[in-house]
Design a protein around this motif. Sequence first.
Motif, PDB file in Angstrom:
ATOM      1  N   ASP A 275      40.668   5.006  64.291  1.00 46.65           N
ATOM      2  CA  ASP A 275      40.376   5.858  64.210  1.00 46.65           C
ATOM      3  C   ASP A 275      40.582   6.847  62.924  1.00 46.65           C
ATOM      4  N   ASP A 376      37.753   6.798  70.993  1.00 44.52           N
ATOM      5  CA  ASP A 376      37.877   6.064  71.666  1.00 44.52           C
ATOM      6  C   ASP A 376      36.722   6.467  72.829  1.00 44.52           C
ATOM      7  N   GLY A 381      36.478   3.524  73.382  1.00 40.69           N
ATOM      8  CA  GLY A 381      37.858   2.173  72.912  1.00 40.69           C
ATOM      9  C   GLY A 381      38.967   1.416  73.924  1.00 40.69           C
ATOM     10  N   TYR A 382      38.537   3.412  74.772  1.00 38.69           N
ATOM     11  CA  TYR A 382      40.136   2.451  76.091  1.00 38.69           C
ATOM     12  C   TYR A 382      40.214   1.099  76.882  1.00 38.69           C
ATOM     13  N   GLN A 476      32.490   6.283  80.792  1.00 33.17           N
ATOM     14  CA  GLN A 476      32.805   6.812  78.994  1.00 33.17           C
ATOM     15  C   GLN A 476      32.792   8.577  79.608  1.00 33.17           C
ATOM     16  N   GLU A 531      36.558  -4.018  72.050  1.00 34.52           N
ATOM     17  CA  GLU A 531      35.961  -2.618  72.272  1.00 34.52           C
ATOM     18  C   GLU A 531      36.029  -1.917  70.738  1.00 34.52           C
ATOM     19  N   LYS A 532      35.355  -1.040  70.682  1.00 36.92           N
ATOM     20  CA  LYS A 532      34.692  -0.268  69.636  1.00 36.92           C
ATOM     21  C   LYS A 532      34.180  -1.874  68.035  1.00 36.92           C
ATOM     22  N   LYS A 552      43.049  -2.234  70.780  1.00 42.68           N
ATOM     23  CA  LYS A 552      43.254  -0.938  71.167  1.00 42.68           C
ATOM     24  C   LYS A 552      44.917  -0.684  71.118  1.00 42.68           C
TER      25      LYS A 552
END
Length: 640
Positions: A275, A376, A381-382, A476, A531-532, A552
């Motif tokens: 990020d 995230d 992202g988490y 989310q 993720e992401k 992450k």
Amino acid sequence: MCGITGFWNPSRKNEREMRFVLDGMLDVLDHRGPDERGSRLYVDQGLALGHTRLSIVGLDHGHQPIEAEGGDYAITVNGELYGYKRIRTELACESLECSGKSDSAVALPLYLKHGLSFVERLRGEFAIVLYDHREQRLVLVRDRFGIKPLYYAMNDGGIAWGSEVKSILKHPDVPPKLCPKAAIHQMMQVMVPGSTAFEGVNALLPGHMLIVQRDGDRLIAKQTRWWDLEFPTSHESNPNPDEYVAGVKERLIDAVATRLEADVPVGCYLSGGIDSCSILGLATTLQQSPVKAFTIAFDSDAYDESNIAKLMAERTGAEQELLRLTEKELYGPAFERATWHAERTFYNTLAVAKWHMSRRVRACNYKAVVTGEGSDELFGGYPFFKQDWLGRDDDGGGIFAGAILAEEDLQHPDWMDLCGFTPSWIQPWMLTLKRVRPLLSQELQDLLVEYDPVGEVARAIDADQVRGRHRLDISQYTWSKTMLEGQILTWGGDRMDMANSMEARPAFLDHHVAEYAVQIPPEIRIRDGVEKWVLREAMVNVLPRELYERKKFAFMAPPAHTDPVKRQAIQEMISHWMTPERVSKLGVFDGDKLNQFIDDAWNETDGTIARRNDIVMNHALQLHLLHGQYVEGLPLPVVD
């Protein structure tokens, strides 16, 4: 970026008294606005508006409160309103004048033109208090995600408000008293949206406005939502990933470019994560000169990612300011000051690290930085987001276990009813509550017979925004409505930044980015278990290969149990602040059980349990700190 505060007590109209109270409320917000102070009294109404200013845009033209039509309208603004030059020009073409050339100056003319819907035309991070004398109406507004704080307390005498709770507690009608229910929520880390640590003080919800109308000597208030992070009930089938990658890239470039505009230099926070590295990469291209990047380094390899940050700084030619922190900086006086600024407990000393970082930013003569918060939340992202959709990984959570991921699967009936499952993000905090329960005083044990804190959080979520959504969307959304605002943007964001008069600008939380992100199909947010994914692809030419391919990482400070020196540092604070007399006075814990827990905690060998013990100790210590600082009025220490 500023501090705003004030009150409306219709039956109290003594000008000297009003001025005395307002000055006290402004004094504790000096750190939010050391450059200038302004106020406006409506003595015949018993109403006072106050403002402390941190000048970033319109350095010589930003005095507040801003008034219009002979004082019939007045406004105070905390935050940044982007695109203000275009808005000001459009208003001028319609013969609507702005008072001054700061970004805040456009808000009042927009209200005069559009009424309460003016807020929908604002872009940025902001909290606003507006008084309409003609309508006998006060309007409190908070930005879409709650990036900027705004609190209020309302009783029979009237209403008081402030950017921070501490200013409200200076009003004579709001005595400082810690709330027992809030103490339980802090011990389990998850606050009920809209609540604070103090009895009678509420947080205005993100994307909401509080409309206060005068009716004789009474005030009637109504809170209404004007924006929400709204996921669709269905997503596109067989989506084209390239389209979404391009869409994210376009909107993020615009969001970063918008947040680089200021009349003072703007830097970047730089961790080793995707990020902040994406933000720095874009800022470097958008800026004419090298960007100043600020990085925190910890003295533990398991929690330190400064090596990746250094690689990114070198790649972009950024001027990197590296701040190395040890137990000396993370505990003691800085820990106490961070707690006072946070106005609630925090589970990890990352908050203290952020306090030190904002202090370093100001020492380098910077007042503003662009940050990576919100990525995230928007792009999955988490690790708990992925777990809710795709199931558990095989690694057991690593250093996430005990703090971010639960080591066992839990269910709660209220969450099952709301979501159809119990989100993974709340499960570790359910285990923390389970660990805390035996340590509580009899009074709080009795309270928990009838009060279910886990269920109370679920009941604060709008079911209409959850039902019928994809599991990833639900996870989310519920996190964003609770932990994003109550944790990341408060003690992890604004409160530690503004403690040292420094403004953070989270580009990912630009509403144009957010409203696009929620439309991205889940299989593009998280693709093939990555993720992401969509953000990685959008930034593939910006990020170093090592980071593009990296999972992450947990951006946390090393817990006390990882180092005997840190253990000793927190133990010294516990011995000072948690004496039998103080524990008894606070009334939250059974002193003997709490002491036994601490003794046992230092002998724990299971890493997951040790991390949870560390969380419990942090929260318990800070509850006693908050009581000493706010209820007893003990002075704050000086930090070298």
